[in-house]
Write a protein that holds these residues in place. Structure first.
Motif, PDB file in Angstrom:
ATOM      1  N   VAL A  68       0.855  -1.194   0.000  1.00 29.64           N
ATOM      2  CA  VAL A  68       0.000   0.000   0.000  1.00 29.64           C
ATOM      3  C   VAL A  68       0.885   1.235   0.000  1.00 29.64           C
ATOM      4  O   VAL A  68       1.461   1.597   1.027  1.00 29.64           O
ATOM      5  CB  VAL A  68      -0.932   0.014   1.235  1.00 29.64           C
ATOM      6  CG1 VAL A  68      -1.825   1.250   1.194  1.00 29.64           C
ATOM      7  CG2 VAL A  68      -1.770  -1.247   1.310  1.00 29.64           C
ATOM      8  N   GLY A  69       0.992   1.910  -1.149  1.00 28.38           N
ATOM      9  CA  GLY A  69       1.769   3.133  -1.232  1.00 28.38           C
ATOM     10  C   GLY A  69       3.201   2.915  -0.768  1.00 28.38           C
ATOM     11  O   GLY A  69       3.896   2.016  -1.226  1.00 28.38           O
ATOM     12  N   GLN A  70       3.619   3.745   0.172  1.00 29.20           N
ATOM     13  CA  GLN A  70       4.982   3.626   0.694  1.00 29.20           C
ATOM     14  C   GLN A  70       5.116   2.485   1.695  1.00 29.20           C
ATOM     15  O   GLN A  70       6.228   2.077   2.021  1.00 29.20           O
ATOM     16  CB  GLN A  70       5.387   4.939   1.371  1.00 29.20           C
ATOM     17  CG  GLN A  70       5.497   6.117   0.407  1.00 29.20           C
ATOM     18  CD  GLN A  70       5.947   7.378   1.116  1.00 29.20           C
ATOM     19  OE1 GLN A  70       5.939   7.452   2.343  1.00 29.20           O
ATOM     20  NE2 GLN A  70       6.320   8.389   0.354  1.00 29.20           N
ATOM     21  N   GLN A  72       5.233  -1.044   2.383  1.00 29.38           N
ATOM     22  CA  GLN A  72       5.409  -2.332   1.722  1.00 29.38           C
ATOM     23  C   GLN A  72       5.883  -3.338   2.773  1.00 29.38           C
ATOM     24  O   GLN A  72       7.009  -3.259   3.247  1.00 29.38           O
ATOM     25  CB  GLN A  72       6.438  -2.223   0.590  1.00 29.38           C
ATOM     26  CG  GLN A  72       6.074  -1.209  -0.485  1.00 29.38           C
ATOM     27  CD  GLN A  72       4.935  -1.697  -1.364  1.00 29.38           C
ATOM     28  OE1 GLN A  72       4.832  -2.890  -1.662  1.00 29.38           O
ATOM     29  NE2 GLN A  72       4.084  -0.784  -1.801  1.00 29.38           N
TER      30      GLN A  72
END
Length: 624
Positions: A68-70, A72
């Motif tokens: 999810v986005g940044q 991980q």
């Protein structure tokens, strides 16, 4: 590495979804899955021993978990010298407790469900110690919280059991908030929650950030490990079946906080203020639990208070840093043997005494329950630290290291640990004398008898561990060298007092505790009802040193005041502003609506008036 987790988890799924169709053999499946998990763990351990020290740590990536986005996060497992100690303890002692439960729960109609919950607990605890990141640890952390809730409240038809389960669940949620917030701070500052990433970037974070993370992790440890100020749930949790007390409150769940602190050693090494908080919590709790244990007539609650105190020793040692990490784990492992054995011994006594838990109704049981007496007695000698039993090597090492901290700090910490050893000797001798010695104080319809072999065999195995585990772990610094690649090189404390003298002093203090208990409970008649005319300290200890009263007055009542204040702000502040704005817009709209008459002549007149005003304004500007 995933097999030890999956096997008991699979057993729990089969037993829970299989329903009554699995009643006849569910307990056998529950035992088989945990025994198989122990065999796999033993094979992994042997493989580690045969590898070079630098290659013993194994990491296994299973799948991408949170992309999810940044953020991980991979779902991975990590087997190293620290986690394998816990895996062997959880599966080994867990297997013995499963076997014991076959006899203990033989006549319970819901035995199959009980074994399902035990399997679920073991799987969650294994995930907690095998995860390679804090989010995976958090998943196992919440899993053991759920399983403990189900096990403590297993006899939910008893209001006391249902209440105790809810209390344990709520108090643990307070600590869990600390762990959740710690994860958020880690991600906000480092961008990862993996052990490798967080520890690698620890030196780049500010001291304030490191202290905040350390204190939040300590809050989490206080909840799971029943440390002050979140200790109040442990005594009530004895409402669950006795095997639950042995598994959760002796060998596994309550040690999760110690694992968290030791695993997070690189954080505490850079946060001295947070480490100071750890040693303070440990020192206070070891005395807190010991004092409570002196006033309990319920055998299981006396052992629960003892657990609180012994975990305090471990937390104190972990707070001493590289000089104490290995010692904390050594006491954790020895404690897993002798405290599980003591709890199973208490269950054996209850089994033979029609579930009676009041020690004032015991007495003289050694001749009727010889195996229980011997195994319980060996655990007793181990916990009070008599050489060469297991507790002598681990608890004495903690006392010596605490004194070696130096200065006022060393005197206070060492003095607390030494005093705790004397009090431990007193209340555990009290338990032994009231249960197995003296006059028979049974109810007329009691017929004490020895437990079946399914119960006594695990007790014998644990008693053997109570005798020899400490020596095996301590000889030549075996455990210290084993853990070095994970927790760092063991820093031998600079002992201001020679070790032999410190050992002599400790044994003398233990002997005083034993002598006082002998005078009070072996040479005097034990009344059937606890005396009312007692000291204020005894009254306080009977009431758990007012832990529940503190939580109610400070946290619960204080929380209600804060909640009422927030409600009033919402009702009289936010809601009034919202209603005022709505009334303002509504009133303005109502007045504006009166201008809209629908008559053309009215609109023409207003247009004419507006034109006149515009022309007048233009002329005025030109003249000016």
């Amino acid at each position: 590495m995933w097999l030890p987790i999956v096997l008991p988890l699979l057993g729990a799924v089969v037993l829970l979804l299989g329903g009554k169709a699995t009643n006849a053999w569910g307990h056998l499946l529950g035992c088989a899955t945990v025994l198989a998990s122990f065999v796999v763990a033993a094979v992994l351990f042997v493989g580690m021993v045969g590898s070079p020290a630098e290659d013993r740590g194994v990491h296994e990536h299973l799948f991408t978990w949170v992309p999810v986005g940044q953020l991980q996060v991979d779902f991975g497992l990590q087997l190293d010298q620290l986690s394998v100690c816990f895996v062997l303890l959880i599966t080994g002692v867990g297997s013995l407790i499963h076997v014991y439960s076959v006899g203990y729960m033989a006549h319970d109609p819901e035995r199959r469900r009980f074994f399902a919950y035990l399997n679920l607990f073991v799987a969650a605890m294994l995930l907690l110690v095998l995860a390679d990141n804090y989010l995976g640890l958090y998943m196992g952390w919440e899993g053991v919280g759920l399983a403990s809730y189900l096990l403590i409240g297993f006899w939910q038809h008893k209001p006391s059991a249902a209440t105790a389960a809810k209390k344990a669940f709520v108090v643990n949620r307070v600590g869990d908030i600390g762990l959740a917030l710690a994860l958020m701070v880690m991600f906000a500052n480092v961008g990862t929650v993996s052990y490798e990433g967080v520890f690698g970037a620890a030196g780049q974070m500010s001291n304030g950030t490191m202290t905040a993370i350390g204190l939040l992790l300590l809050l989490a440890a206080c909840g799971k490990s029943a440390q002050v100020p979140l200790q109040s749930w442990l005594g009530d949790a004895m409402e669950g079946p006795t095997p639950v007390s042995a598994l959760i409150h002796a060998a596994t769940m309550v040690t999760a906080g110690v694992y968290l602190i030791v695993r997070s050693g690189p954080i505490y090494d850079l946060a001295p203020d947070a480490r100071l908080g750890v040693v303070i919590v440990g020192a206070v709790t070891l005395l807190f639990g010991a004092v409570i244990g002196c006033a309990k007539d319920d055998i299981k609650k006396a052992l629960a208070a003892s657990t609180m105190s012994q975990i305090g020793y471990m937390v104190l040692a972990a707070g001493l840093g590289p000089a104490g990490y290995a010692i904390a784990i050594m006491h954790l492992l020895t404690h897993g043997f002798f405290k599980a054995g003591l709890f199973l011994g208490a269950g054996s006594v209850m089994h033979g005494m029609d579930d009676e838990t009041d020690m004032r109704r015991y007495g003289g049981l050694r001749t009727f329950m010889p195996i229980t007496f011997v195994t319980f007695g060996l655990g007793y000698l181990a916990i009070i630290g008599v050489p060469p039993f297991a507790g002598f090597f681990s608890k004495d090492a903690i006392i010596e290291t605490a004194f070696a901290a130096g200065g006022v700090k060393g005197i206070l910490l060492g003095g607390a640990a030494l005093l705790g050893a004397g009090i431990t000797a007193f209340y555990m001798t009290r338990v032994m004398l009231m249960t197995f010695f003296g006059e028979r104080r049974w109810k007329p319809d009691s017929h004490p008898h020895e437990s079946p072999i399914s119960m006594t065999l695990p007790m014998v195995v644990l008693a053997i561990g109570s005798v020899g585990a400490g020596g095996l772990l301590a000889i030549g610094g075996t455990l210290e060298h084993w853990l070095e690649p994970v927790v760092g090189a063991h820093e031998e404390a600079a002992h201001a007092i020679p070790v032999w003298l410190m050992t002599t002093i400790t044994l003398a203090v233990v002997a005083v505790g034993v002598a006082i208990a002998y005078r009070n409970y072996a040479t005097r008649a034990i009344p059937e009802v606890a005396p009312e005319n007692v000291s204020a300290l005894t009254v306080a200890a009977r009431r758990d040193l007012y832990g529940d009263a503190f939580n109610e007055d400070v946290l619960m009542r204080g929380g209600r005041v804060v909640t009422r204040g927030l409600v009033e702000i919402d009702d009289e502040g936010i809601d009034d502003v919202s209603r005022g704005l709505g009334a303002l817009v509504g009133g303005a709209s109502e007045r504006l609506r009166q201008v809209q008459t629908g008559f053309a002549r009215s609109y023409a007149l207003s247009m004419f008036g507006g034109t006149v005003l515009v022309i007048a304004a233009i002329l005025a500007v030109k003249v000016w």
